[in-house]
Design an enzyme around this catalytic site. Sequence first.
Site, PDB file in Angstrom:
ATOM      1  CG  ASP A 128      -1.541   1.266   1.560  1.00  0.00           C
ATOM      2  OD1 ASP A 128      -2.263   1.757   0.679  1.00  0.00           O
ATOM      3  OD2 ASP A 128      -1.314   1.827   2.646  1.00  0.00           O
ATOM      4  CG  ASP A 187      -1.522   7.829   0.225  1.00  0.00           C
ATOM      5  OD1 ASP A 187      -2.248   7.650  -0.759  1.00  0.00           O
ATOM      6  OD2 ASP A 187      -0.576   8.643   0.241  1.00  0.00           O
TER       7      ASP A 187
HETATM    8  C1  XBP Z   1      -5.137   6.301   0.675  1.00  0.00           C
HETATM    9  C2  XBP Z   1      -6.279   7.012   0.081  1.00  0.00           C
HETATM   10  C3  XBP Z   1      -6.013   8.120  -0.895  1.00  0.00           C
HETATM   11  C4  XBP Z   1      -5.308   9.283  -0.183  1.00  0.00           C
HETATM   12  C5  XBP Z   1      -5.468  10.580  -0.941  1.00  0.00           C
HETATM   13  O1  XBP Z   1      -4.609   5.500  -0.357  1.00  0.00           O
HETATM   14  O2  XBP Z   1      -7.412   6.666   0.358  1.00  0.00           O
HETATM   15  O3  XBP Z   1      -7.263   8.555  -1.366  1.00  0.00           O
HETATM   16  O4  XBP Z   1      -5.926   9.491   1.089  1.00  0.00           O
HETATM   17  O5  XBP Z   1      -4.942  10.411  -2.233  1.00  0.00           O
HETATM   18  P1  XBP Z   1      -3.818   4.108   0.004  1.00  0.00           P
HETATM   19  P2  XBP Z   1      -5.820  10.844  -3.507  1.00  0.00           P
HETATM   20  O6  XBP Z   1      -4.631   3.032  -0.661  1.00  0.00           O
HETATM   21  O7  XBP Z   1      -2.448   4.288  -0.604  1.00  0.00           O
HETATM   22  O8  XBP Z   1      -3.755   3.977   1.513  1.00  0.00           O
HETATM   23  O9  XBP Z   1      -6.363  12.233  -3.215  1.00  0.00           O
HETATM   24  O10 XBP Z   1      -4.854  10.806  -4.660  1.00  0.00           O
HETATM   25  O11 XBP Z   1      -6.896   9.811  -3.606  1.00  0.00           O
HETATM   26 MG    MG Z   2      -2.984   3.309   3.169  1.00  0.00          MG
END
Ligand code: XBP
Ligand code: MG
Length: 244
Positions: A9, A11
Site C-alpha cells: 500500500d 499512503d
Molecule cells: C489512501 C487514500 C487516498 C489518499 C489521498 O490511499 O485513500 O485517497 O488518502 O490520495 P492508500 P488521492 O490506498 O495508498 O492507503 O487524493 O490521490 O486519492
Molecule cells: Mg494506506
Amino acid sequence: MTIKAIIFDVDGTLADTEDGHRLSFNKAFAENGLDWNWDVALYDKLLKVTGGKERIKYFVETCLPDFDKPADYDEFVKNLHVVKTGHYNAMLREGGIPLRPGIRQLISDAHAAGITLAIATTTTPENVSTLLEVGLGRDWQKHFAALGCGDIVPHKKPAPDIYFWVLDKLGLPAADCIALEDSENGLRSSLAAGIKTYVTLNHYTRHHDFSGASGVFDDLGDLAGFYRATGLPLSFARREPVVR
Ligand code: XBP
Ligand code: MG
C-alpha cells in the site's frame, strides 16, 4: 509458504502522507474560494472513504447538505482534486514527506533477493511516482513489477479490485504473496483478495480494527523482527547508519 511477492500500500504505509494530503486539500479549497477546512479530527472521519474525489463528495454529502452543487458537479470535484494533487506533489518534491522507517531498506533487500515487489494503492499514479522518485531515486520503477493505482479499477478499497488487478499483472496466486497495509479499508481489501497481510500503524489508523492481519507493527524500524515474523527469506544486515 515461500513468499514470492510483497504488495505495498502507499499512503500511510510507504510514507506518512495523510496530513500532506489533508493540507493539500485545504489549499485547493481555499484557492477555489471555498471556506472548507479539514482539520485532523474531521479528516480522521473522512478517511473512512478512500479516494480523494470520493472523499470530497462524502464530505459534501455528510457535512454540507445545503451546498449548492454546481451544474457539472463531477467536473467541479475533479478540478478540485487536480488542484489538490498539484499542491501535494509540490510538497513531496520539497522532501516534506519521507519514506517511513525501514521501507527503503526492505525494498532494496527484497529486490536484491529477487522477491517481486508491487504497489496497490487508492491514490494517483502521479502521487506514487513523485513520492518514490524522491524517496528511492529517479530509477525507482526498477524495483516494482506492477503499479496498481487509483482509478485503474472501478471500486476502490475496501473492495479487493486493486489487489486482484495487481495479482493478475504479477501472474501470481494470492497464496504466494504478502501485503503491507496501514488501514482497516486497506486490510479488508487485501484480505478479500486472499492475501496474507501485515499492518504498520500511523496516527490516523491506530484505532482501526485489524482483525485478520497476520501481524501489526508500529513501524518497520525493526526489520530483523519483521523478517522473522513474516518468514521473508531475508537477512537483515544494517547498512543505513544508525542515527543516535
Ligand atoms: C489512501 C487514500 C487516498 C489518499 C489521498 O490511499 O485513500 O485517497 O488518502 O490520495 P492508500 P488521492 O490506498 O495508498 O492507503 O487524493 O490521490 O486519492
Ligand atoms: Mg494506506
